[in-house]
Design an enzyme around this catalytic site. Structure first.
Site, mmCIF file in Angstrom:
data_model
loop_
_atom_site.group_PDB
_atom_site.id
_atom_site.type_symbol
_atom_site.label_atom_id
_atom_site.label_comp_id
_atom_site.label_asym_id
_atom_site.label_seq_id
_atom_site.Cartn_x
_atom_site.Cartn_y
_atom_site.Cartn_z
ATOM 1 N N ASP A 1 0.854 -1.334 0.141
ATOM 2 C CA ASP A 1 0.008 0.062 0.119
ATOM 3 C C ASP A 1 0.875 1.294 0.062
ATOM 4 O O ASP A 1 1.791 1.121 0.828
ATOM 5 C CB ASP A 1 -0.917 -0.056 1.253
ATOM 6 C CG ASP A 1 -2.036 0.925 1.275
ATOM 7 O OD1 ASP A 1 -2.709 0.772 0.444
ATOM 8 O OD2 ASP A 1 -2.005 1.795 2.154
ATOM 9 N N GLU B 1 14.652 -14.670 0.689
ATOM 10 C CA GLU B 1 14.985 -15.661 1.563
ATOM 11 C C GLU B 1 14.070 -16.771 1.308
ATOM 12 O O GLU B 1 14.213 -17.957 1.892
ATOM 13 C CB GLU B 1 14.718 -15.202 3.057
ATOM 14 C CG GLU B 1 15.608 -14.232 3.433
ATOM 15 C CD GLU B 1 15.273 -13.426 4.810
ATOM 16 O OE1 GLU B 1 14.176 -14.155 5.465
ATOM 17 O OE2 GLU B 1 15.966 -12.367 5.059
HETATM 18 C C1 GLC Z 1 -4.392 3.059 -0.595
HETATM 19 C C2 GLC Z 1 -5.418 2.086 -0.765
HETATM 20 C C3 GLC Z 1 -6.888 2.759 -0.364
HETATM 21 C C4 GLC Z 1 -6.355 3.457 1.495
HETATM 22 C C5 GLC Z 1 -5.155 4.052 1.321
HETATM 23 C C6 GLC Z 1 -4.466 4.301 2.745
HETATM 24 O O1 GLC Z 1 -4.390 3.884 -1.581
HETATM 25 O O2 GLC Z 1 -5.673 1.395 -2.048
HETATM 26 O O3 GLC Z 1 -7.848 1.842 -0.217
HETATM 27 O O4 GLC Z 1 -7.326 4.153 1.629
HETATM 28 O O5 GLC Z 1 -4.119 3.609 0.666
HETATM 29 O O6 GLC Z 1 -4.011 3.271 3.153
#
Ligand code: GLC
Length: 549
Positions: free
Chosen positions: A215, A266
């Site tokens: 993310d 790993e």
């Molecule tokens: C990313 C995710 C989204 C989330 C954001 C914060 O963009 O896809 O859904 O709100 O990160 O974690």
């Protein structure tokens, strides 16, 4: 999991894989509380095996107060009780592997939930304590520190800073949150943070995860001194910032990915790391997937392209050149849990910034049938392209964007953090319809659903489409079969001469013709392998056909 690929070219499974995104809250609810869960997903995995995808990516299912639908994690090594248990996660991974599906899990390293014990400890430890250095605390500006430390804004609206009150009741420093106020950003210059995330990766690799979707993989490094920035995320396309930005796409972030690559290596079995990195242009995004960094990055350049032949051709060429230039496959993606579903998005008169949706008061409301035709045509472009493709749950059913969600049912923080209630991402997150006549269309045995499902979704239910010639579900299944049989994911692309508003290219032994003009065009004489809509001896507007080359 052993490499089950029979294709010698794709030794690394992820290079040509079709990866299906499961949004756990909205896939299938076994417990009946109206929120999808891990046992629900496990019970429906056969749908994915039958569909013919190679892997499943699960959006977060970790412990979370659910202020950002699970992207606010309060324990990275446990499952939220709303969604199940660790045993349920193990069972899901086991069942997926039995069915020949790889499992990619989401990891959220830019921020945790403010309820994470690491943040709670940081608050409790008091000013100057090393625990505070896990996150980004700064004194406020102004005489009494009452103004945020800089002008950064949250992706969801409002300032990116929240001031704390110390245990003795005095006003304290502010902490940074690029997203919701309950999502404090980690300080990745602190080695303590990097060590904790190595442990989290190993925890899930040890449990059998085949990879991670990372993310906000372009946001972890912040410019020293945290200088002001002169943009409002909601007005400028959000995370997709240009060069020299104080928190997006900074060079320092690459050291983190090199470290993660070493952790992945790993393990045996080609574990894959996938970046969610809103970086442009594409040749800059390609830096995220250099040979010693991550394996794939979502191609947001492709996702954001409008339905325009010249634009699409350019972005396809740029993608293959950029990713190919660093030895990585390109990826292709049209829909996910943050964007308007692609049949609707591609039918909007004016493109919307990432993260912004449509709702009851939106002036631009595409009609369902033509939008679906265009969406299916776009899908048959995507699934023909060399590289790896991402399919978002429900697109195989042709689901429309859910537009008429009433204000009091909305969940996305964007709607609540912006002064006029900007529609966020709820419309693409509505729970899936499985059976036309069951409660909640088979999503939940009790009929509950955390976001309301439109009544018209009965006709989109998986069971209503299965075995029905011409249904969107059958089109996806056929496309994935042809893709596999003809090696489309590993082929090379050659453009054929075409008139304006028509795309015509060949991959492997399949010729793809896409009519994006307003008129029908003659259909070339060749065996039809698949079409996105009805064809005669003409190829109608907004239709794609796959022909034997
Ligand atoms: C990313 C995710 C989204 C989330 C954001 C914060 O963009 O896809 O859904 O709100 O990160 O974690």
């Amino acid at each position: 999991m052993p490499n089950t690929s029979s294709d010698p070219v794709s030794v690394e499974w992820w290079r040509a894989a079709v990866i299906y995104q499961v949004y756990p809250r909205s896939f299938a609810d076994a417990s009946g509380d109206g929120v999808g869960d891990l046992p629900g997903i496990t019970s429906r995995l056969e749908h994915l095996a039958d569909l013919g995808v190679d892997a499943v990516w699960l959006s977060p299912f970790y412990r979370s107060p659910q202020n950002d639908a699970g992207y606010d994690v309060s324990d990275y090594c446990d499952v939220d009780p709303l969604l199940g248990t660790l045993d349920d996660a193990d069972a899901l991974i086991r069942r997926a592997h039995e069915l020949g599906l790889r499992v990619v899990v989401d990891v959220v390293p830019n921020h945790s939930s403010s309820e994470h014990k690491w943040f709670q400890e940081a608050l409790a430890a008091g000013p100057g304590a090393p625990e505070r250095d896990r996150y980004i605390f700064r004194e406020g500006r102004g005489l009494d520190g009452a103004k945020p430390p800089n002008n950064w804004l949250s992706m969801f609206g409002g300032p990116a800073w929240t001031r704390i009150t110390e245990a003795d009741g005095t006003p304290g420093p502010w902490y940074l949150h690029l997203f919701d106020t309950t999502q404090p950003d980690f300080d990745w210059t602190n080695p303590w943070v990097a060590d904790r995330f190595d442990e989290i990766l190993r925890f899930w690799f040890d449990r059998g995860a085949d990879g991670f979707r990372i993310d906000v993989a372009h946001g972890l490094a912040k410019a020293p001194g945290l200088p002001d920035v002169d943009v409002d995320p909601l007005r400028t396309g959000g995370e997709w910032a240009d060069d020299d930005h104080p928190y997006w796409s900074r060079d320092e972030v690459h050291d983190i990915w090199r470290r993660w690559r070493r952790v992945a290596e790993e393990y045996d079995g080609d574990r894959a790391l996938v970046a969610e990195a809103w970086v442009r242009p594409l040749n800059k995004m390609a830096l995220w997937v250099r040979p010693d960094e991550l394996h794939q990055a979502f191609n947001f350049g492709y996702l954001m392209a409008t339905w325009d032949a010249a634009e699409l051709r350019a972005v396809i060429d740029d993608s293959l050149a950029a990713f190919g230039g660093v030895g990585a496959p390109s990826t292709w993606v049209l829909s996910n849990h943050d964007t308007v579903r692609h049949p609707f998005r591609l039918s909007l008169k004016e493109p919307l910034p990432h993260g912004i949706g449509i709702g009851p008061n939106s002036p631009d409301r595409p009609d369902e049938a033509p939008a679906l035709a265009r969406g299916r045509a776009a899908t048959l472009v995507m699934l023909a392209l060399p590289g790896s493709a991402y399919v978002y749950q429900g697109e195989e059913l042709g689901l429309p964007e859910a537009i008429d969600i009433p204000d009091d049912a909305r969940q996305d923080p964007t709607f609540f953090s912006t002064p006029d209630g900007v529609y966020g991402r709820d419309g693409c997150r509505v729970p899936l319809p499985w059976e036309p006549d069951a409660p909640a269309f088979g999503f939940s045995p009790t009929g509950k659903s955390w976001l309301p499902q439109p009544a018209s979704w009965a006709e989109y239910a998986a069971a209503a489409q299965l075995g029905v010639e011409g249904s969107t579900l059958e089109m996806y299944k056929s496309a994935l079969t042809v893709r596999r049989e003809h090696g489309l994911g590993t082929g090379n692309i050659a453009w054929n001469e075409s008139i304006d508003d028509v795309l015509d290219f060949t991959v492997s032994d399949v010729r793809v013709v896409v009519n994006m003009s307003d008129e029908e065009i003659p259909l070339p004489h060749a065996e039809v392998l698949l079409a996105s809509g009805p064809i005669t001896d003409a190829l109608p507007h907004d239709t794609t056909v796959w022909l034997r080359a």
